[in-house]
Design a protein around this motif. Structure first.
Motif, PDB file in Angstrom:
ATOM      1  N   PRO A 217       0.813  -1.231   0.000  1.00 29.13           N
ATOM      2  CA  PRO A 217       0.000   0.000   0.000  1.00 29.13           C
ATOM      3  C   PRO A 217       0.839   1.270   0.000  1.00 29.13           C
ATOM      4  O   PRO A 217       0.434   2.285  -0.586  1.00 29.13           O
ATOM      5  CB  PRO A 217      -0.818  -0.125   1.294  1.00 29.13           C
ATOM      6  CG  PRO A 217      -0.895  -1.595   1.556  1.00 29.13           C
ATOM      7  CD  PRO A 217       0.425  -2.132   1.103  1.00 29.13           C
ATOM      8  N   ILE A 218       2.017   1.243   0.642  1.00 29.20           N
ATOM      9  CA  ILE A 218       2.891   2.428   0.648  1.00 29.20           C
ATOM     10  C   ILE A 218       3.406   2.706  -0.762  1.00 29.20           C
ATOM     11  O   ILE A 218       3.426   3.862  -1.214  1.00 29.20           O
ATOM     12  CB  ILE A 218       4.064   2.216   1.631  1.00 29.20           C
ATOM     13  CG1 ILE A 218       3.537   2.067   3.048  1.00 29.20           C
ATOM     14  CG2 ILE A 218       5.057   3.375   1.531  1.00 29.20           C
ATOM     15  CD1 ILE A 218       4.588   1.729   4.077  1.00 29.20           C
ATOM     16  N   PHE A 219       3.803   1.657  -1.458  1.00 28.24           N
ATOM     17  CA  PHE A 219       4.249   1.822  -2.844  1.00 28.24           C
ATOM     18  C   PHE A 219       3.110   2.338  -3.722  1.00 28.24           C
ATOM     19  O   PHE A 219       3.336   3.119  -4.648  1.00 28.24           O
ATOM     20  CB  PHE A 219       4.774   0.501  -3.398  1.00 28.24           C
ATOM     21  CG  PHE A 219       6.098   0.080  -2.831  1.00 28.24           C
ATOM     22  CD1 PHE A 219       7.149   0.975  -2.751  1.00 28.24           C
ATOM     23  CD2 PHE A 219       6.299  -1.209  -2.371  1.00 28.24           C
ATOM     24  CE1 PHE A 219       8.380   0.594  -2.223  1.00 28.24           C
ATOM     25  CE2 PHE A 219       7.511  -1.603  -1.846  1.00 28.24           C
ATOM     26  CZ  PHE A 219       8.558  -0.696  -1.772  1.00 28.24           C
ATOM     27  N   MET A 220       1.892   1.913  -3.418  1.00 25.77           N
ATOM     28  CA  MET A 220       0.732   2.371  -4.191  1.00 25.77           C
ATOM     29  C   MET A 220       0.505   3.865  -3.993  1.00 25.77           C
ATOM     30  O   MET A 220       0.114   4.582  -4.925  1.00 25.77           O
ATOM     31  CB  MET A 220      -0.514   1.576  -3.788  1.00 25.77           C
ATOM     32  CG  MET A 220      -0.478   0.118  -4.235  1.00 25.77           C
ATOM     33  SD  MET A 220      -1.804  -0.887  -3.509  1.00 25.77           S
ATOM     34  CE  MET A 220      -3.242  -0.134  -4.241  1.00 25.77           C
TER      35      MET A 220
ATOM     36  N   PHE B  91       2.859   6.114  -3.305  1.00 27.33           N
ATOM     37  CA  PHE B  91       3.939   6.856  -3.954  1.00 27.33           C
ATOM     38  C   PHE B  91       3.898   6.750  -5.478  1.00 27.33           C
ATOM     39  O   PHE B  91       4.176   7.716  -6.193  1.00 27.33           O
ATOM     40  CB  PHE B  91       5.293   6.356  -3.451  1.00 27.33           C
ATOM     41  CG  PHE B  91       5.716   6.966  -2.140  1.00 27.33           C
ATOM     42  CD1 PHE B  91       6.379   8.179  -2.114  1.00 27.33           C
ATOM     43  CD2 PHE B  91       5.433   6.326  -0.946  1.00 27.33           C
ATOM     44  CE1 PHE B  91       6.766   8.748  -0.906  1.00 27.33           C
ATOM     45  CE2 PHE B  91       5.818   6.891   0.259  1.00 27.33           C
ATOM     46  CZ  PHE B  91       6.482   8.100   0.288  1.00 27.33           C
ATOM     47  N   PHE B  92       3.581   5.558  -5.993  1.00 26.69           N
ATOM     48  CA  PHE B  92       3.709   5.309  -7.437  1.00 26.69           C
ATOM     49  C   PHE B  92       2.367   5.073  -8.145  1.00 26.69           C
ATOM     50  O   PHE B  92       2.351   4.891  -9.359  1.00 26.69           O
ATOM     51  CB  PHE B  92       4.620   4.095  -7.676  1.00 26.69           C
ATOM     52  CG  PHE B  92       6.009   4.281  -7.140  1.00 26.69           C
ATOM     53  CD1 PHE B  92       6.964   4.977  -7.867  1.00 26.69           C
ATOM     54  CD2 PHE B  92       6.356   3.776  -5.899  1.00 26.69           C
ATOM     55  CE1 PHE B  92       8.252   5.150  -7.364  1.00 26.69           C
ATOM     56  CE2 PHE B  92       7.639   3.939  -5.385  1.00 26.69           C
ATOM     57  CZ  PHE B  92       8.581   4.627  -6.125  1.00 26.69           C
ATOM     58  N   GLY B  93       1.261   5.093  -7.395  1.00 27.50           N
ATOM     59  CA  GLY B  93      -0.035   4.874  -8.016  1.00 27.50           C
ATOM     60  C   GLY B  93      -0.280   3.391  -8.273  1.00 27.50           C
ATOM     61  O   GLY B  93       0.552   2.525  -7.968  1.00 27.50           O
ATOM     62  N   ILE B  94      -1.445   3.108  -8.856  1.00 26.91           N
ATOM     63  CA  ILE B  94      -1.806   1.726  -9.177  1.00 26.91           C
ATOM     64  C   ILE B  94      -1.544   1.519 -10.665  1.00 26.91           C
ATOM     65  O   ILE B  94      -2.356   1.883 -11.508  1.00 26.91           O
ATOM     66  CB  ILE B  94      -3.285   1.435  -8.831  1.00 26.91           C
ATOM     67  CG1 ILE B  94      -3.533   1.682  -7.344  1.00 26.91           C
ATOM     68  CG2 ILE B  94      -3.641  -0.006  -9.192  1.00 26.91           C
ATOM     69  CD1 ILE B  94      -4.984   1.530  -6.930  1.00 26.91           C
ATOM     70  N   GLY B  95      -0.431   0.953 -10.973  1.00 24.29           N
ATOM     71  CA  GLY B  95      -0.065   0.739 -12.371  1.00 24.29           C
ATOM     72  C   GLY B  95       1.228  -0.030 -12.472  1.00 24.29           C
ATOM     73  O   GLY B  95       1.722  -0.604 -11.494  1.00 24.29           O
ATOM     74  N   THR B  96       1.821  -0.008 -13.646  1.00 27.34           N
ATOM     75  CA  THR B  96       3.035  -0.780 -13.900  1.00 27.34           C
ATOM     76  C   THR B  96       4.203  -0.311 -13.031  1.00 27.34           C
ATOM     77  O   THR B  96       4.963  -1.127 -12.516  1.00 27.34           O
ATOM     78  CB  THR B  96       3.422  -0.685 -15.387  1.00 27.34           C
ATOM     79  OG1 THR B  96       2.385  -1.274 -16.177  1.00 27.34           O
ATOM     80  CG2 THR B  96       4.721  -1.440 -15.655  1.00 27.34           C
ATOM     81  N   SER B  97       4.344   1.003 -12.840  1.00 23.82           N
ATOM     82  CA  SER B  97       5.465   1.537 -12.049  1.00 23.82           C
ATOM     83  C   SER B  97       5.461   0.972 -10.637  1.00 23.82           C
ATOM     84  O   SER B  97       6.503   0.541 -10.114  1.00 23.82           O
ATOM     85  CB  SER B  97       5.398   3.066 -11.985  1.00 23.82           C
ATOM     86  OG  SER B  97       5.517   3.619 -13.271  1.00 23.82           O
TER      87      SER B  97
END
Length: 258
Positions: A113-116, A118-124
């Motif tokens: 969830p933390i990565f989501m 920062f980087f959104g919900i996608g390939t990144s």
């Protein structure tokens, strides 16, 4: 008995538990009330339909593409950094090791969830999740291999006039290759399961999304079929790396004999 017959015998014996599992599953699905467990025959039929429609292949390629990007990024950063910390920068390795070990202990499932954020919900976001998960086994196994190098070999190579480049390519890299590959093998297995987890938690494409989408539609045959497909895909990846690992271990044993 020739080697082919022995292999066939092993395959036959190894297949018995799998066949029994599917038989009990099929029988149990007929006994348990409908809407709880899909028979494997229906699950396999649903997967075949998805294959022929092209949807399963499309979602599989999306997931594998994300895995490949994150996995390669972990190799590009983890292997050189592991070599540097394990050899030339031992003082930096001692200073950074507690911090690196702390990062390694962070549960990748918990920080998705933390990565989501920062980087959104996608390939990144998926690539970063894979990179984070795969980096640590690659880094620490490379460091361990680099620290275990026999320095008598380095001295002998230097005495014969070997350059720095030759020392690295002909002594350091071959000697540490088995350790590096152990880290790569574990990182590859972890990457595959982490991409499924990250896509289940939040995605609009990929195998994990495909599974959670079938669950939301309560398509039991497809749901169980995707689980089977993911399991088989994971087994194939494990077998692939097991073969490659065997070759590396054979090289290591041969080098030790000389």
């Amino acid at each position: 008995m020739n080697s082919t017959a022995v292999k066939l015998k092993k395959i036959g014996i190894g297949s018995i538990p799998i066949l029994l599992f599917f038989i009990f599953w099929e029988g149990g699905a007929r006994i348990i009330p409908k809407g709880v467990l899909s028979p494997p025959s229906d699950a396999l039929l649903a997967i075949f339909r998805s294959v022929f429609s092209g949807l399963l292949l499309e979602q599989t390629l999306i997931s594998l593409y994300r895995v490949l990007l994150g996995f390669l990024l972990s190799l590009i950063i983890g292997i050189p950094l592991g070599f540097l910390l394990g050899t030339f920068f031992s003082s930096a390795e001692k200073a950074l090791l507690p911090f690196l070990r702390t990062c390694e202990k962070l549960n990748p499932f918990a920080i998705i969830p933390i990565f989501m954020i920062f980087f959104g919900i996608g390939t990144s976001e998926k690539v970063v999740v894979i990179f984070w998960s795969a980096l640590w086994p690659v880094l620490f196994n490379t460091m361990a291999g680099a620290k275990d190098i026999d320095y008598n070999l380095l001295r002998a190579a230097r005495s014969m006039g070997a350059t720095r480049r030759e020392l690295f390519t002909k002594v350091v890299l071959p000697y540490t290759a088995p350790n590096i590959f152990i880290g790569i093998e574990f990182a590859a297995q972890l990457s595959f399961f982490m991409i499924i987890a990250s896509e289940v938690i939040g995605a609009s494409t990929g195998l994990g999304w495909y599974y959670i989408n079938s669950t939301a539609r309560y398509d039991l045959p497809l749901m169980y079929g995707i689980v089977l497909f993911i399991t088989v895909l994971g087994i194939i990846i494990n077998l692939l790396f097991a073969r490659l690992k065997k070759r590396f271990l054979v090289w290591k044993e041969a080098s030790q004999l000389h």
